[in-house]
Design a protein around this motif. Structure first.
Motif, mmCIF file in Angstrom:
data_model
loop_
_atom_site.group_PDB
_atom_site.id
_atom_site.type_symbol
_atom_site.label_atom_id
_atom_site.label_comp_id
_atom_site.label_asym_id
_atom_site.label_seq_id
_atom_site.Cartn_x
_atom_site.Cartn_y
_atom_site.Cartn_z
ATOM 1 N N VAL A 98 21.503 103.913 -89.768
ATOM 2 C CA VAL A 98 22.151 103.137 -88.710
ATOM 3 C C VAL A 98 23.431 103.824 -88.260
ATOM 4 O O VAL A 98 23.962 104.692 -88.948
ATOM 5 N N GLN A 99 23.906 103.416 -87.097
ATOM 6 C CA GLN A 99 25.156 103.946 -86.547
ATOM 7 C C GLN A 99 26.074 102.768 -86.206
ATOM 8 O O GLN A 99 26.125 102.332 -85.045
ATOM 9 N N PRO A 100 26.782 102.251 -87.214
ATOM 10 C CA PRO A 100 27.699 101.134 -86.945
ATOM 11 C C PRO A 100 28.781 101.555 -85.949
ATOM 12 O O PRO A 100 29.155 102.730 -85.876
ATOM 13 N N ASP A 101 29.303 100.582 -85.221
ATOM 14 C CA ASP A 101 30.401 100.905 -84.306
ATOM 15 C C ASP A 101 31.592 101.463 -85.068
ATOM 16 O O ASP A 101 32.201 102.447 -84.650
ATOM 17 N N ILE A 102 31.913 100.849 -86.201
ATOM 18 C CA ILE A 102 33.018 101.305 -87.054
ATOM 19 C C ILE A 102 32.615 101.052 -88.500
ATOM 20 O O ILE A 102 31.996 100.028 -88.809
ATOM 21 N N CYS A 103 32.949 101.964 -89.395
ATOM 22 C CA CYS A 103 32.731 101.712 -90.813
ATOM 23 C C CYS A 103 33.843 102.343 -91.638
ATOM 24 O O CYS A 103 34.466 103.325 -91.222
ATOM 25 N N VAL A 104 34.099 101.749 -92.790
ATOM 26 C CA VAL A 104 35.115 102.246 -93.723
ATOM 27 C C VAL A 104 34.423 102.550 -95.044
ATOM 28 O O VAL A 104 33.700 101.703 -95.589
ATOM 29 N N ILE A 105 34.657 103.764 -95.547
ATOM 30 C CA ILE A 105 34.068 104.202 -96.814
ATOM 31 C C ILE A 105 35.192 104.561 -97.767
ATOM 32 O O ILE A 105 36.054 105.381 -97.440
ATOM 33 N N CYS A 106 35.184 103.948 -98.946
ATOM 34 C CA CYS A 106 36.253 104.182 -99.921
ATOM 35 C C CYS A 106 35.809 105.036 -101.100
ATOM 36 O O CYS A 106 36.622 105.359 -101.967
ATOM 37 N N ASP A 107 34.546 105.391 -101.151
ATOM 38 C CA ASP A 107 34.016 106.245 -102.213
ATOM 39 C C ASP A 107 33.711 107.611 -101.613
ATOM 40 O O ASP A 107 32.702 107.780 -100.924
ATOM 41 N N PRO A 108 34.556 108.624 -101.876
ATOM 42 C CA PRO A 108 34.363 109.949 -101.266
ATOM 43 C C PRO A 108 33.013 110.573 -101.593
ATOM 44 O O PRO A 108 32.514 111.400 -100.822
ATOM 45 N N SER A 109 32.398 110.199 -102.716
ATOM 46 C CA SER A 109 31.118 110.795 -103.096
ATOM 47 C C SER A 109 29.997 110.387 -102.146
ATOM 48 O O SER A 109 28.930 111.005 -102.150
ATOM 49 N N LYS A 110 30.209 109.364 -101.332
ATOM 50 C CA LYS A 110 29.188 108.929 -100.370
ATOM 51 C C LYS A 110 29.241 109.709 -99.063
ATOM 52 O O LYS A 110 28.367 109.553 -98.205
ATOM 53 N N LEU A 111 30.244 110.555 -98.894
ATOM 54 C CA LEU A 111 30.421 111.305 -97.651
ATOM 55 C C LEU A 111 29.898 112.727 -97.789
ATOM 56 O O LEU A 111 30.133 113.392 -98.794
ATOM 57 N N ASP A 112 29.165 113.176 -96.776
ATOM 58 C CA ASP A 112 28.721 114.565 -96.729
ATOM 59 C C ASP A 112 28.746 115.028 -95.271
ATOM 60 O O ASP A 112 29.229 114.301 -94.388
ATOM 61 N N ASP A 113 28.229 116.205 -95.016
ATOM 62 C CA ASP A 113 28.293 116.754 -93.667
ATOM 63 C C ASP A 113 27.477 115.947 -92.661
ATOM 64 O O ASP A 113 27.694 116.050 -91.452
ATOM 65 N N PHE A 114 26.548 115.140 -93.138
ATOM 66 C CA PHE A 114 25.677 114.378 -92.240
ATOM 67 C C PHE A 114 26.199 112.965 -91.973
ATOM 68 O O PHE A 114 25.663 112.264 -91.123
ATOM 69 N N GLY A 115 27.215 112.546 -92.695
ATOM 70 C CA GLY A 115 27.767 111.200 -92.519
ATOM 71 C C GLY A 115 27.981 110.525 -93.843
ATOM 72 O O GLY A 115 28.620 111.068 -94.739
ATOM 73 N N CYS A 116 27.402 109.328 -93.991
ATOM 74 C CA CYS A 116 27.557 108.540 -95.206
ATOM 75 C C CYS A 116 26.188 108.265 -95.802
ATOM 76 O O CYS A 116 25.250 107.907 -95.082
ATOM 77 N N ILE A 117 26.063 108.407 -97.122
ATOM 78 C CA ILE A 117 24.831 108.043 -97.810
ATOM 79 C C ILE A 117 25.169 106.984 -98.850
ATOM 80 O O ILE A 117 25.899 107.239 -99.809
ATOM 81 N N GLY A 118 24.689 105.780 -98.605
ATOM 82 C CA GLY A 118 25.059 104.639 -99.423
ATOM 83 C C GLY A 118 25.843 103.642 -98.586
ATOM 84 O O GLY A 118 26.225 103.923 -97.451
ATOM 85 N N ALA A 119 26.060 102.477 -99.153
ATOM 86 C CA ALA A 119 26.687 101.390 -98.401
ATOM 87 C C ALA A 119 28.173 101.629 -98.177
ATOM 88 O O ALA A 119 28.914 101.831 -99.140
ATOM 89 N N PRO A 120 28.630 101.595 -96.920
ATOM 90 C CA PRO A 120 30.075 101.572 -96.669
ATOM 91 C C PRO A 120 30.683 100.297 -97.261
ATOM 92 O O PRO A 120 29.984 99.312 -97.510
ATOM 93 N N ASP A 121 31.983 100.320 -97.474
ATOM 94 C CA ASP A 121 32.661 99.116 -97.968
ATOM 95 C C ASP A 121 32.771 98.070 -96.870
ATOM 96 O O ASP A 121 32.670 96.875 -97.137
ATOM 97 N N LEU A 122 32.974 98.530 -95.644
ATOM 98 C CA LEU A 122 33.144 97.625 -94.503
ATOM 99 C C LEU A 122 32.396 98.183 -93.309
ATOM 100 O O LEU A 122 32.496 99.386 -93.006
ATOM 101 N N ILE A 123 31.662 97.322 -92.620
ATOM 102 C CA ILE A 123 30.996 97.692 -91.376
ATOM 103 C C ILE A 123 31.408 96.709 -90.291
ATOM 104 O O ILE A 123 31.469 95.494 -90.535
#
Length: 203
Positions: A98-123
């Protein structure tokens, strides 16, 4: 029928168009933006988001961006791929992107060059004409199932905001908030946003 033809015909996804993965998604060269929800293709609106939608997105994003400077949590705005794996993080096994309008991720391990893998903390999703059913039903379900801790839905025309907070695996809704209210995030401790700022300078 090739994928471009299939997507051009998508109004309400059905079994006849197959079940797709993130691996398929990466191979497509499309003129329209799509999302995958449990393997089904959903077209984003063909036209650009309306001015009010973009104004709200900018106001909310800038508030988070300023607050999170120097902090571990990071904020991103669409287009930004969020992959929600169920059992495996392999591209061929991921069926929701999915492409949420805005998301916040607090776990750096979920971030890679393609975006986020796993649940963001806030969508945060901002409703647009034609996407209300997608945001309010299908995305609600996958966000809850995936463990997104907090989910905001903003209605541009009604100037309202509703917060869903994950409690014991299920979303609990806030009251409907509007001008004069202050929304406080549980997923991003310390962050507060006056609703008047969300809808500032839209007219």
């Amino acid at each position: 029928m090739d994928i471009e033809e299939k997507i051009s015909k998508v109004e309400e996804p059905s079994a006849e168009y197959g079940v797709y993965t993130y691996e398929d998604y990466l191979s497509w060269n499309l003129d329209v933006m799509v999302e995958l929800i449990k393997g089904k293709i959903f077209k984003k609106a063909a036209a650009a988001p309306r001015r009010r939608h973009q104004g709200i997105s900018g106001n909310v994003f800038s508030s988070f961006h300023s607050f999170l400077k120097g902090k571990k949590c990071k904020v991103y705005e669409a287009p930004f791929d969020v992959r929600l794996p169920v059992k495996s993080k392999k591209n061929k096994d991921i069926h929701t992107v999915v492409q949420p309008d805005i998301c916040v991720i607090c776990d750096p391990s979920k971030l890679d060059d393609f975006g986020c893998i796993g649940a963001p903390d806030l969508i945060i999703e901002i409703l647009s004409p034609g996407n209300n059913q997608l945001e309010l039903t299908r995305k609600y379900d996958v966000y809850q199932e995936s463990g997104v801790r907090e989910y905001w839905i903003i209605h541009p025309d009604e100037h309202t905001l509703l917060v869903y907070t994950l409690v014991d695996g299920f979303y609990q809704p806030s009251r409907l908030m509007t001008h004069g209210d202050v929304v406080k995030s549980i997923a991003v401790p310390g962050f507060e946003l006056e609703l008047g700022e969300v809808f500032r300078d839209l007219d």
